[in-house]
Write a protein that holds these residues in place. Structure first.
Motif, PDB file in Angstrom:
ATOM      1  N   PRO A   1       8.389   4.885  -0.371  1.00 40.51           N
ATOM      2  CA  PRO A   1       7.205   5.747  -0.513  1.00 40.51           C
ATOM      3  C   PRO A   1       7.422   7.152   0.071  1.00 40.51           C
ATOM      4  O   PRO A   1       6.876   8.128  -0.442  1.00 40.51           O
ATOM      5  CB  PRO A   1       6.117   4.994   0.262  1.00 40.51           C
ATOM      6  CG  PRO A   1       6.548   3.562   0.234  1.00 40.51           C
ATOM      7  CD  PRO A   1       8.056   3.600   0.263  1.00 40.51           C
ATOM      8  N   ALA A   2       8.230   7.254   1.130  1.00 36.48           N
ATOM      9  CA  ALA A   2       8.444   8.564   1.758  1.00 36.48           C
ATOM     10  C   ALA A   2       9.101   9.555   0.802  1.00 36.48           C
ATOM     11  O   ALA A   2       8.834  10.766   0.872  1.00 36.48           O
ATOM     12  CB  ALA A   2       9.296   8.415   3.024  1.00 36.48           C
TER      13      ALA A   2
ATOM     14  N   ALA B   1       0.721  -0.978  -4.712  1.00 37.74           N
ATOM     15  CA  ALA B   1       0.569   0.475  -4.808  1.00 37.74           C
ATOM     16  C   ALA B   1       1.163   1.105  -3.563  1.00 37.74           C
ATOM     17  O   ALA B   1       1.339   0.455  -2.537  1.00 37.74           O
ATOM     18  CB  ALA B   1      -0.901   0.858  -4.949  1.00 37.74           C
ATOM     19  N   SER B   2       1.485   2.377  -3.679  1.00 34.21           N
ATOM     20  CA  SER B   2       1.942   3.118  -2.508  1.00 34.21           C
ATOM     21  C   SER B   2       1.005   4.297  -2.280  1.00 34.21           C
ATOM     22  O   SER B   2       0.175   4.623  -3.125  1.00 34.21           O
ATOM     23  CB  SER B   2       3.376   3.617  -2.709  1.00 34.21           C
ATOM     24  OG  SER B   2       3.415   4.537  -3.781  1.00 34.21           O
ATOM     25  N   ASP B   3       1.150   4.904  -1.135  1.00 36.84           N
ATOM     26  CA  ASP B   3       0.392   6.121  -0.846  1.00 36.84           C
ATOM     27  C   ASP B   3       1.231   6.942   0.125  1.00 36.84           C
ATOM     28  O   ASP B   3       2.330   6.530   0.502  1.00 36.84           O
ATOM     29  CB  ASP B   3      -0.960   5.754  -0.226  1.00 36.84           C
ATOM     30  CG  ASP B   3      -1.968   6.906  -0.284  1.00 36.84           C
ATOM     31  OD1 ASP B   3      -1.597   8.020  -0.721  1.00 36.84           O
ATOM     32  OD2 ASP B   3      -3.124   6.689   0.125  1.00 36.84           O
TER      33      ASP B   3
ATOM     34  N   VAL C   1       2.886   8.237   3.330  1.00 38.74           N
ATOM     35  CA  VAL C   1       3.255   7.448   4.498  1.00 38.74           C
ATOM     36  C   VAL C   1       2.459   7.882   5.728  1.00 38.74           C
ATOM     37  O   VAL C   1       2.048   7.060   6.546  1.00 38.74           O
ATOM     38  CB  VAL C   1       4.779   7.552   4.745  1.00 38.74           C
ATOM     39  CG1 VAL C   1       5.176   6.876   6.042  1.00 38.74           C
ATOM     40  CG2 VAL C   1       5.548   6.946   3.566  1.00 38.74           C
TER      41      VAL C   1
ATOM     42  N   ASN D   1       9.452  -2.625   2.725  1.00 40.44           N
ATOM     43  CA  ASN D   1       8.311  -1.718   2.719  1.00 40.44           C
ATOM     44  C   ASN D   1       7.591  -1.875   4.049  1.00 40.44           C
ATOM     45  O   ASN D   1       6.402  -2.187   4.108  1.00 40.44           O
ATOM     46  CB  ASN D   1       7.383  -2.004   1.526  1.00 40.44           C
ATOM     47  CG  ASN D   1       7.425  -0.864   0.512  1.00 40.44           C
ATOM     48  OD1 ASN D   1       7.773   0.265   0.861  1.00 40.44           O
ATOM     49  ND2 ASN D   1       7.075  -1.141  -0.721  1.00 40.44           N
TER      50      ASN D   1
ATOM     51  N   SER E   1       6.015   1.479  -4.930  1.00 40.00           N
ATOM     52  CA  SER E   1       7.304   2.082  -4.589  1.00 40.00           C
ATOM     53  C   SER E   1       7.981   1.198  -3.557  1.00 40.00           C
ATOM     54  O   SER E   1       7.433   0.959  -2.483  1.00 40.00           O
ATOM     55  CB  SER E   1       7.079   3.488  -4.040  1.00 40.00           C
ATOM     56  OG  SER E   1       8.303   4.101  -3.716  1.00 40.00           O
TER      57      SER E   1
ATOM     58  N   PHE F   1       6.241  -7.803  -0.525  1.00 44.75           N
ATOM     59  CA  PHE F   1       6.961  -7.190  -1.651  1.00 44.75           C
ATOM     60  C   PHE F   1       8.142  -8.069  -2.089  1.00 44.75           C
ATOM     61  O   PHE F   1       8.516  -8.059  -3.259  1.00 44.75           O
ATOM     62  CB  PHE F   1       7.409  -5.763  -1.304  1.00 44.75           C
ATOM     63  CG  PHE F   1       6.346  -4.722  -1.591  1.00 44.75           C
ATOM     64  CD1 PHE F   1       6.254  -4.118  -2.839  1.00 44.75           C
ATOM     65  CD2 PHE F   1       5.408  -4.367  -0.632  1.00 44.75           C
ATOM     66  CE1 PHE F   1       5.261  -3.178  -3.124  1.00 44.75           C
ATOM     67  CE2 PHE F   1       4.402  -3.432  -0.905  1.00 44.75           C
ATOM     68  CZ  PHE F   1       4.332  -2.839  -2.155  1.00 44.75           C
TER      69      PHE F   1
ATOM     70  N   GLY G   1       1.066   3.049   3.697  1.00 43.61           N
ATOM     71  CA  GLY G   1       2.009   3.683   2.779  1.00 43.61           C
ATOM     72  C   GLY G   1       2.333   2.814   1.566  1.00 43.61           C
ATOM     73  O   GLY G   1       2.749   3.323   0.526  1.00 43.61           O
ATOM     74  N   ALA G   2       2.128   1.519   1.699  1.00 41.85           N
ATOM     75  CA  ALA G   2       2.380   0.588   0.583  1.00 41.85           C
ATOM     76  C   ALA G   2       1.575  -0.673   0.842  1.00 41.85           C
ATOM     77  O   ALA G   2       1.492  -1.131   1.983  1.00 41.85           O
ATOM     78  CB  ALA G   2       3.863   0.248   0.477  1.00 41.85           C
TER      79      ALA G   2
ATOM     80  N   THR H   1       9.141   9.017  -2.756  1.00 42.47           N
ATOM     81  CA  THR H   1       8.418   9.110  -4.031  1.00 42.47           C
ATOM     82  C   THR H   1       7.124   9.905  -3.881  1.00 42.47           C
ATOM     83  O   THR H   1       6.689  10.549  -4.824  1.00 42.47           O
ATOM     84  CB  THR H   1       8.148   7.714  -4.639  1.00 42.47           C
ATOM     85  OG1 THR H   1       7.478   6.882  -3.698  1.00 42.47           O
ATOM     86  CG2 THR H   1       9.459   7.058  -5.051  1.00 42.47           C
TER      87      THR H   1
END
Lengths: 390, 390
Positions: free
Chosen positions: A66-67, B243-245, B247, B84, A79, B91, B377-378, A69
């Motif tokens: 994620p960092a 999903a990610s976001d 960090v 993650n 991610s 994951f 972040g995920a 992407t």
């Protein structure tokens, strides 16, 4: 099960960039991949992302996918980082293929990134070493060069091959890399250069070892359902195979072959419905020169012990029947761990789409990429096929 | 696209085992998973393995997946580590589901393992910290407790909730964990205990924070094509969402909600064709007490700001309409990073197959597991469904 196609691929130059941010490197590779796609595509098209890295040089050990992407504008997209040491980038592409084949995603970004050179003194050596078996290799002081040197000793002892053959790997790959603007060591070398070099771990000398590199690579994949929106040039992932084996060399069945590579190759060929004789080129994992000879044999390019003959006869030269490492390979193009396997697929995509510049082969249809983790603890093999535009 | 079923699941006790080998922990979880399967199964049945870990406590940072799967007898099987941060184990299960749904594998092992306690002084804190955003959280000295404390402050300021509500999370989860022989902190606590505890990062006190744990967990999945060979009890992975976001917390849209959790939940519900009202129980990621309240809201158990009400009314107690964290959650059961998400699915499997002992709920059909990486972040969410035997 939808097929997976590579619709774009790009990378940074591989080299020594200690001041470079891992995010910036990843973004540069992503942009290059985006620009390589025929049709319009942007971060908003991506449904899923997989990133291979050993840990971006320690700068972000957790949530490193994620960092990077988030930095290229992927938001809410799943991610995930995958790691299989030096095969992290190849395994990232494999996961991307699975995401498409499972129907969960139509467009997937697979990338790899590493910063290796931003360390003092011997730290790079130690950082590389974390991919070796811990108790009996790393903690006893065996470096990766040392592990591959043991393989080389066994190979030279068993077969009709010499250290000059190892040097021939370097000569061939440097000649290729000299034509690759993205290569780390982008210069040609003579057989004398590659033979008279200082010893690193006997019988391996400096020219028998790949450099420690920084860099990033990215590949954009699309399912057969949507590939037509992005390109008419169909580069299909025809086969994928992977396997693991014991992490420590001493625990494995052979010092002169990598069982995970054999298995991975067999599986990839079977899925693709082709064999080694159908290949027009291959990128193989030549972290050390011995690894390229062993790869020839593990992947069925020749019988065990015949790797050096293949090389001497020029079969794997750019003008030969089966050119290997037209990119320069890890030896000349460079080896930024997590980016290496993804970078192999960048070269394969460029060759299949006619974008390999001075290194372009004549109208290839099938290409193979072979990416090894550690000294053989895990291997992933991809077979790509250029389909006629439909 | 074949469906994925969980046919077995097991784990070690979670706790403080600094002398324990990560291999031994992983093997114990694997054996427990194997023993939980109705029919005969062994390592030779496994086609693929995925292992979630932040890095097995630094003991084997590279090739950590093959390093543990070779130890349980998986040879030649593709074995990949996914990371993650605190969601690595969840994951890993998601990748296992993809492997089955893509048709590449019939039987997949998903596991997670971590050794956190074998460090001196503050090293554990630093090791945990690598999952935080590096430049603006970790390097400025913000611990994970600090990040979640900022979320808690914002939440308590915005909504009608108090620190006593945070303590109620601890009381409920410790009551559950006291009945779980695998729990790290397997004791009940009173509201006074959980309120009068020393401050860790204001407003969070010691009882608002999960422990740092060692442990491993493993889940065996099979495709719908072969599930009948292993069990008549059909626990289907009905939905998966991820999903990610960004960090770093400060870069995200909200301090009082985790956008990646909302997205992951929505996707999992959609795939499963169910909603929160259909769930019979949930395991949510309560690394800090505030995280459980936010999870209620992100996952649609209640409206934003209503999490504390749900808790106060006993809805999420074992006897309530939607029991949450019957295992004890991260708070009481423990949080061995890579093993946590896989461990949530062990509890869900045990509940759905009637093997949750003293914690057993009355005949549940749908269960959810929610696993968050870092501070959001995920996120990955699984919805499991027990099908009637066919």
């Amino acid at each position: 099960m939808p097929d997976a196609y590579i619709v774009g691929a790009g990378q940074t130059e591989f080299g020594t960039f200690p001041s470079e941010s891992y995010r910036t490197l990843f973004a540069e590779a992503f942009e290059a991949a985006v620009e390589s796609v025929d049709g319009p595509i942007d971060a908003g098209d991506v449904d899923e992302a997989v990133v291979g890295t050993l840990g971006v040089g320690g700068r972000q050990l957790g949530l490193s996918a994620p960092a990077v992407t988030e930095h290229v504008g992927l938001h809410n997209v799943p991610s995930t980082r995958v790691e299989n040491a030096c095969a992290a980038g190849g395994f990232a592409v494999r996961q991307a293929v699975q995401a498409i084949e499972s129907g969960i995603a139509d467009v997937v970004l697979a990338g790899g990134v590493e910063v290796m050179s931003d360390m003092s003194g011997d730290a790079t050596k130690y950082w590389l070493g974390v991919s070796g078996e811990t108790e009996w290799e790393r903690l006893t002081g065996t470096t990766f060069s040392g592990v591959y040197a043991q393989m080389a000793s066994a190979y030279l002892d068993r077969y009709d091959a010499t250290t000059e053959d190892l040097s021939r790997v370097a000569v061939k790959n440097h000649a290729n890399g000299a034509k690759n603007p993205k290569a780390h060591l982008d210069f040609a070398c003579s057989l004398a250069d590659a033979t008279d070099a200082p010893t690193v771990a006997d019988p391996l000398n400096l020219y028998h070892c790949c450099p420690t590199s920084d860099g990033a690579a990215a590949v954009l994949l699309a399912s057969g359902d949507v590939v037509g929106e992005y390109t008419d040039e169909r580069v299909r992932v025809a086969g994928v195979g992977a396997a693991s084996d014991r992490v420590g060399l001493a625990d494995r069945d052979s010092y002169t072959a990598i069982s995970a590579s054999k298995e991975a190759g067999t599986r990839a060929y079977e899925m693709a419905g082709v064999g080694p004789a159908d290949l027009d080129f291959a990128e193989v994992h030549d972290c050390f020169a011995i690894a390229e000879l062993v790869a020839y044999e593990d992947l069925g390019f020749c019988d065990p012990g015949e790797g050096a003959t293949l090389l001497r006869e020029g079969v794997t030269d750019p003008g030969g029947d089966l050119p290997v490492n037209t990119s320069g390979g890890l030896k000349s193009k460079g080896h930024p761990i997590g980016a290496t396997g993804t970078g192999q697929l960048v070269e394969a995509f460029d060759q299949l789409t006619g974008n390999a510049g001075e290194r372009q082969l004549d109208d290839p249809t099938y290409g193979l990429a072979h990416n090894v983790g550690g000294s053989g603890g895990a291997t992933v093999v991809h077979v790509l096929e250029r389909e006629a535009a439909r």
